[in-house]
Scaffold this motif. Structure first.
Motif, PDB file in Angstrom:
ATOM      1  N   UNK A 117      49.526-142.231  59.601  1.00  0.00           N
ATOM      2  CA  UNK A 117      48.955-143.290  58.757  1.00  0.00           C
ATOM      3  C   UNK A 117      50.084-143.559  57.875  1.00  0.00           C
ATOM      4  N   UNK A 118      50.882-142.556  57.447  1.00  0.00           N
ATOM      5  CA  UNK A 118      52.051-142.680  56.276  1.00  0.00           C
ATOM      6  C   UNK A 118      52.965-143.465  57.270  1.00  0.00           C
ATOM      7  N   UNK A 119      52.996-144.596  57.812  1.00  0.00           N
ATOM      8  CA  UNK A 119      54.106-144.974  58.603  1.00  0.00           C
ATOM      9  C   UNK A 119      55.303-145.358  57.689  1.00  0.00           C
ATOM     10  N   UNK A 120      54.966-145.567  56.498  1.00  0.00           N
ATOM     11  CA  UNK A 120      56.376-145.836  55.564  1.00  0.00           C
ATOM     12  C   UNK A 120      57.355-145.184  55.771  1.00  0.00           C
ATOM     13  N   UNK A 121      57.161-143.704  56.000  1.00  0.00           N
ATOM     14  CA  UNK A 121      58.278-142.928  56.063  1.00  0.00           C
ATOM     15  C   UNK A 121      58.833-142.898  57.438  1.00  0.00           C
ATOM     16  N   UNK A 122      58.091-143.435  58.391  1.00  0.00           N
ATOM     17  CA  UNK A 122      58.902-143.624  59.965  1.00  0.00           C
ATOM     18  C   UNK A 122      60.203-144.578  59.649  1.00  0.00           C
ATOM     19  N   UNK A 192      52.658-155.732  57.960  1.00  0.00           N
ATOM     20  CA  UNK A 192      53.760-155.055  57.249  1.00  0.00           C
ATOM     21  C   UNK A 192      54.711-154.076  57.984  1.00  0.00           C
ATOM     22  N   UNK A 193      54.083-153.481  59.244  1.00  0.00           N
ATOM     23  CA  UNK A 193      54.802-152.667  60.093  1.00  0.00           C
ATOM     24  C   UNK A 193      55.725-153.418  60.739  1.00  0.00           C
ATOM     25  N   UNK A 277      49.032-152.271  64.458  1.00  0.00           N
ATOM     26  CA  UNK A 277      48.560-151.307  63.695  1.00  0.00           C
ATOM     27  C   UNK A 277      47.815-150.127  64.290  1.00  0.00           C
ATOM     28  N   UNK A 278      47.078-150.432  65.220  1.00  0.00           N
ATOM     29  CA  UNK A 278      46.405-149.431  65.825  1.00  0.00           C
ATOM     30  C   UNK A 278      47.253-148.270  66.646  1.00  0.00           C
ATOM     31  N   UNK A 279      48.436-148.812  67.283  1.00  0.00           N
ATOM     32  CA  UNK A 279      49.418-147.944  67.901  1.00  0.00           C
ATOM     33  C   UNK A 279      50.273-147.123  66.903  1.00  0.00           C
ATOM     34  N   UNK A 280      50.685-147.818  65.652  1.00  0.00           N
ATOM     35  CA  UNK A 280      51.417-147.156  64.683  1.00  0.00           C
ATOM     36  C   UNK A 280      50.615-145.966  63.906  1.00  0.00           C
TER      37      UNK A 280
END
Lengths: 501, 365
Positions: A117-122, A192-193, A277-280
Motif C-alpha cells: 500500500x506504500x507504493x510510493x517507495x517502489x 498516480x501510480x 490500483x488493485x494490482x499494485x
C-alpha cells in the motif's frame, strides 16, 4: 483547474435507449468450468505453462511469453486443468485452457509478488513488474507499456494518457457504479501510480458534459494533482474510439488504421485504472471483471462481476428473454462481434454483452407508424417529440434497399469527415483507383454510423471495407497513404497483433 | 390486414403462373413492400435507423398538403383531377420502365407526381398535364437510369417542356382565385375572370401587389405556388424533420433578397424590391420543394451554398432582364446542370493531395 470543452463534427448521440445497464452490481457465481484463452486483450498469444491434469490456484500464471508483445494469463479459479485445445475465438485461432473448478477452494487467490500500500517507495521497475505479473498490462486497445514488452512502445515513449470516465456508446457501463462510493480515491491512486512510472506523460481525464454528479466528484478529487488535465466531452458515439479521443482531446491527426500507441498516446478506461490500483496496492491479479448486460433482449440489465473465463452461456442463462430470439453482440452495439458460439468465455477485453432481438416479422404499414419508440437520425418519428418513452432497438433493416438519393445524412454523421455515399458509389461501380485514397477511404474508423442513418438502407460500411480490400489487391496499401504523414513509434512490434479477444 | 395478406399471396401466385402477368410483378412487389414492410435482418452494423425512403418521401407529401388543400380552395375541385391525371400518366411511365428493367418501383415518383401539377397554371387542359408529366418522368428521370441517377428534377423538365411547347397555355390567362365562403370546394372549374399575376403586373405596370395578398394567395399564379404561408410552414416542417437540408433554401432566399436589393437600388423599374421578389411567383415553392431535391442538387455542404447563391443570382437576373417574368424554373434547371461541376470543384478543393512530411520519411517494411 480549467475545464476545457471539446467535441468533433459529426457523430450521433443515442438517447434514451431501452435496455441500458442498471446501477446495480451482482456477483456472478463461480462457474463449474472456465475457459481461458491464452490470447486475451492486447498482445499475441502466450505459451502455456501448465499441462492437462495440473492443479492450479486462482491467480496463478498459466501462460506467459516474455519474448513477444504480450502479458501473462492467469487461472481465474482454483481447479484442475482438463484440456488445452486450439480453438477459434471470434475469428482468431488460439489455445484455450479448460479448467474445472474445485468449489472447496473457491475463495483462494494467489496474490502478485511485491505489492504494497506504500507504493510510493517502489521503484519504477517494481511497479511495472507488478502490473505485468498481474496481467493488467494487456487491457484496452494498446495495453499499458512496461519494460516487459506488454505494449508496442516503452513507458518512455508515452506522451499522453487519456482516461475517459464516460461512456460514448449506445450502452455504457455506469461510471457512477464503477467510480461510486470510495472508488474515486482508488481511481486517483491508480492514476498516480501510472504517473509514477510515466512521469513525462500528461494525463487527460475526459468527463461528460452531461453527467454532472460524477464530474464534480472527480474534478474535486483530482484538483490537487497538477499532472491531471480535465477535459469535458460530448457523450456521442463514436467519441470513445481512440481515433476520436486523440483528435478531440489532443487536437492531433490520427494515423488511421494504426494504434494511438504509435503516436505515444495510450487510452485507458476506468476499469483499467482501478485494476492498476488493485494490482499494485492489493496484489490482486486480473481474474475478474465488471461487465454490463444490456439491450432489449434481456429481462434484466444489471452489471455483473464475473471471473474471466466464465462461459457466456452461463451468464445469459438467467437474464436472456425467452420469448424472443436475440442476437448476442460483444462490446459495440453497432459493429461489435456477433457471437454465434455461446460457449465462448468472457475475457479480459469483455465489458459489455448486448442482446438485440432478431426482429424478422413484417409489420403492416410500417412506414406510416407514429414511432414513439423508434430511434432515427432524422426527426421523423414521434420519439423526437415525446421525450418520455425509451426507444427500442432490433436487428430488422427497417426498410427496403433503394438507390442512393444523396440525402447526405451519412456525410453529416461521419466523425472523420469522409463522404460515405460517394465512396460507396465508387466501390459499387468498381472504380478502384487513387481517387478513393484521395477521398480518404483509409480514414474510415468503421463506426458504422453511415449505415445506421442511411434511409436507402445501403450497406455503406461494408462497401467502404470492400473498397479498402480491393485497393489492397491492386497494390494500393493503407501504409503508403498514412505513414508518410506521421512519425510513428513501435511499427515493427505492431505487426501481427490484433486487439480483438 | 389478414385479408389483404391473403389477397396479395393469391395474386403473387397468379402472377407467377401467368407469363404475361409475370412482367407486372414489380407492381405487386412494390405494393407488398409498402403494406407489409420488410423482414430482412442487418449484418453489420447490427442496428439501423427506422427511417426508410417510403417515410422520407411521405414526409415531403405531408409538407405539400397545405399547398394542395389551398389549391383546391382557390381553383376548384378540378385540381384534384389534375393531380390524379399526373399520378396516373406518370405512373404508367414509371411502371413501364420498372417492367422493362425488371426492377422494383421506386417511391420518388410519389413526390414528382404531386409536385408537377402544382407547377401548372390552374386552367391547364388535362391532356397537357398528362403529356408534361410523361415527358418529365421519361426524359427527366428514366433515361438517366431511374431514381438517384437523374441529373434534372423530373417535374421541372416536364414543366419547362410545356412552357416551351405550349407558351400560350402556359403563360396567358391566369384566372382569379376563389376567395370567401367555401371557395373552390363547391366549384369544379376555375373562375372565368382572369387577371395578371403579380409578376406580370410588375413587369407591365410596375404595380406591387399587397403583402397579405401574396402571403395568403389572393392573387393569380400556378396551382400550388400561391398559398405561400402553407409553403413556408411546409418548408420549415421539412427542415425541422431533417428531410430537407436547410442550406439550399436559406442560401437561395437570402441571395435573392441581397441581389434584388442591389438591383432595386440600381434599376428600380427592372428589379422589384426584395420583399416582393421573395413572395411572388414560384420562388418559395421552388426553394423549399424543388431546389432541395437531394438527387439533383449538389451533395457537398459547400456545394449547397454555392448552388443556392447561383440560384438566387439567376432567378433575380431572369426575372428582371429576360423575356420571361419568372425565372425560378430555369435557374433550378441550370443549377441541376451545374451541380456535378460544383461538387467536382468542391471535392477537388476539399480533398487535396496532402503535403508529405519530407525529410523524416521512414521506409516502411
Amino acid at each position: 483547474m480549467k475545464k476545457k470543452q471539446y467535441t468533433f463534427k459529426g457523430g450521433y448521440r443515442f438517447r434514451r435507449i431501452e435496455g441500458c445497464p442498471r446501477d446495480m452490481l451482482t456477483t456472478q457465481d463461480i462457474p463449474n468450468e472456465v475457459l481461458i484463452p491464452l490470447k486475451q486483450g492486447f498482445g499475441m498469444g502466450v505459451v502455456s505453462l501448465v499441462k492437462e491434469g495440473d492443479i492450479v490456484v486462482a491467480g496463478q500464471i498459466i501462460g506467459r511469453d516474455d519474448s513477444n508483445v504480450s502479458s501473462p494469463v492467469h487461472a481465474s479459479v482454483s481447479g484442475v486443468v482438463k484440456e488445452i485445445k486450439l480453438s477459434n475465438y471470434l475469428g482468431h485461432e488460439t489455445q484455450i485452457v479448460r479448467i474445472s473448478t474445485r468449489k472447496d477452494k473457491a475463495d483462494d487467490c494467489k496474490k502478485v509478488k511485491g505489492f504494497t500500500s506504500d507504493w510510493a517507495k517502489l521503484k519504477n521497475e517494481e511497479i511495472e513488474s507488478i502490473l505485468y505479473l498481474a496481467g493488467v498490462t494487456s487491457l484496452d486497445k494498446s495495453g499499458i507499456p512496461t519494460k516487459f514488452k506488454s505494449s508496442i512502445i516503452t513507458p518512455k515513449d508515452v506522451r499522453s494518457i487519456i482516461v475517459p470516465a464516460i461512456g460514448f456508446d449506445v450502452y455504457n457501463l455506469s461510471q457512477e457504479l464503477l467510480l461510486g462510493e470510495k472508488r474515486v480515491l482508488d481511481y486517483i491512486e491508480g492514476l498516480r501510480i501510472l504517473h509514477a512510472f510515466m512521469p513525462q506523460a500528461n494525463i487527460y481525464l475526459a468527463l461528460s458534459k452531461t453527467d454532472m454528479q460524477i464530474n464534480e466528484k472527480l474534478s474535486e478529487a483530482v484538483s490537487q494533482y497538477g499532472f491531471i488535465n480535465i477535459i469535458s466531452l460530448e457523450p456521442k458515439y463514436p467519441q470513445g474510439y481512440d481515433e476520436m479521443l486523440v483528435a478531440t482531446v489532443l487536437g492531433e491527426k490520427f494515423p488511421f488504421g494504426y494504434y494511438a500507441a504509435n503516436l505515444g498516446v495510450i487510452v485507458l478506461n476506468a476499469q483499467t485504472i482501478l485494476s492498476v490500483y488493485e494490482a499494485v496496492v492489493k496484489g490482486k491479479p486480473l481474474i475478474e471483471r465488471t461487465i454490463a448486460i444490456c439491450g432489449p433482449g434481456f429481462n434484466d440489465t444489471p452489471h455483473l462481476k464475473v471471473r474471466i473465463g466464465t462461459p457466456i452461456a452461463d451468464i445469459l442463462k438467467s437474464y436472456l428473454r425467452t420469448d424472443v430470439s436475440s442476437r448476442i453482440v460483444l462490446e459495440n452495439t453497432l459493429v461489435g462481434d456477433k457471437l454465434t458460439d455461446l460457449s465462448l468465455p468472457v475475457t479480459k477485453a469483455t465489458s459489455k454483452i448486448i442482446a438485440l432481438p432478431e426482429n424478422n416479422k413484417r409489420e403492416f404499414f410500417s412506414f406510416l407508424r407514429l414511432g414513439v419508440k423508434r430511434d432515427a437520425y432524422s426527426n421523423t418519428f414521434a420519439s423526437s417529440v415525446f421525450p418520455f418513452c425509451d426507444k427500442t432497438l432490433d436487428t430488422n433493416i427497417h426498410g427496403e434497399l433503394r438507390p442512393c438519393i444523396s440525402c447526405n445524412y451519412c456525410e453529416e454523421v461521419c466523425p472523420v469527415q469522409i463522404i460515405p455515399h460517394l465512396l460507396g458509389k465508387y466501390v459499387k461501380n468498381n472504380i478502384i483507383d487513387d481517387s478513393l485514397v484521395r477521398f480518404k477511404i483509409f480514414n474510415c474508423i468503421g463506426c458504422g454510423l453511415c449505415s445506421y442513418v442511411c434511409p436507402s438502407k445501403i450497406p455503406l460500411l461494408e462497401l467502404i471495407k470492400e473498397g479498402e480490400k480491393k485497393l489492397a489487391m491492386e497494390g494500393i496499401e493503407r501504409s503508403s497513404s498514412i505513414l508518410p504523414h506521421f512519425k510513428l513509434k513501435g511499427l515493427k512490434e505492431y505487426k501481427g497483433i490484433t486487439t480483438k479477444l | 390486414m389478414k385479408i389483404v395478406r391473403k389477397a396479395l399471396d393469391i395474386s403473387f401466385k397468379l402472377v407467377e403462373k401467368n407469363k404475361f402477368l409475370s412482367k407486372f410483378k414489380p407492381v405487386l412487389t412494390a405494393l407488398d413492400g409498402a403494406l407489409f414492410g420488410t423482414d430482412e435482418l442487418n449484418t453489420v452494423p447490427h442496428i439501423t435507423d427506422y427511417l426508410d425512403i417510403k417515410r422520407y418521401m411521405s414526409f415531403v407529401i405531408i409538407a405539400l398538403l397545405p399547398a394542395v388543400a389551398a389549391a383546391v380552395y382557390f381553383w376548384g375541385l378540378r385540381v384534384i383531377l389534375v393531380i390524379l391525371v399526373s399520378y396516373i400518366a406518370g405512373g404508367v411511365v414509371e411502371v413501364a420502365f420498372a417492367v422493362a428493367r425488371k426492377k422494383e418501383i421506386h417511391e420518388g415518383f410519389l413526390v414528382t407526381g404531386l409536385i408537377f401539377p402544382l407547377l401548372l397554371p390552374p386552367s391547364i387542359p388535362l391532356w397537357v398535364v398528362a403529356l408534361g408529366v410523361m415527358f418529365g418522368v421519361f426524359f427527366g428521370k428514366e433515361v438517366f437510369g431511374g431514381t438517384g441517377k437523374n441529373i434534372f428534377n423530373p417535374a421541372i423538365v416536364g414543366r419547362i417542356f410545356l412552357t416551351i411547347c405550349f407558351p400560350l397555355i402556359m403563360t396567358v390567362g391566369w384566372p382569379k382565385p376563389y376567395i370567401g365562403g367555401l371557395g373552390g370546394f363547391s366549384k369544379f372549374g376555375v373562375d372565368a375572370i382572369t387577371a395578371a399575376t403579380p409578376l406580370n403586373a410588375f413587369r407591365s405596370e410596375n404595380v406591387l401587389a399587397s403583402f397579405s395578398d401574396l402571403l395568403f394567395g389572393f392573387s393569380g399564379g400556378c396551382i400550388g405556388e400561391v398559398f405561400r404561408l402553407g409553403i413556408i410552414l411546409g418548408g420549415i416542417f421539412l427542415i425541422i424533420t431533417r428531410i430537407v437540408n436547410w442550406r439550399i433554401p436559406f442560401s437561395y432566399l437570402a441571395s435573392v433578397a441581397i441581389f434584388s436589393l442591389i438591383g432595386n437600388n440600381l434599376a428600380p423599374l427592372k428589379f422589384a424590391p426584395p420583399s416582393f421578389q421573395l413572395l411572388t411567383g414560384g420562388l418559395l415553392f421552388g426553394a423549399m420543394f424543388m431546389a432541395t431535391d437531394p438527387v439533383t442538387s449538389p451533395f457537398t455542404k459547400e456545394g449547397k451554398w454555392v448552388g443556392g447563391i447561383l440560384l438566387g443570382l439567376l432567378t433575380v437576373l431572369i426575372r428582371a432582364l429576360s423575356g420571361y417574368v419568372e425565372g425560378v424554373m430555369f435557374s433550378i434547371l441550370l443549377m441541376n446542370a451545374f451541380a456535378p461541376l460544383i461538387d467536382h470543384v468542391v471535392l477537388a478543393v476539399k480533398y487535396k493531395e496532402p503535403k508529405k512530411v519530407t525529410g523524416k520519411l521512414k521506409p516502411t517494411t
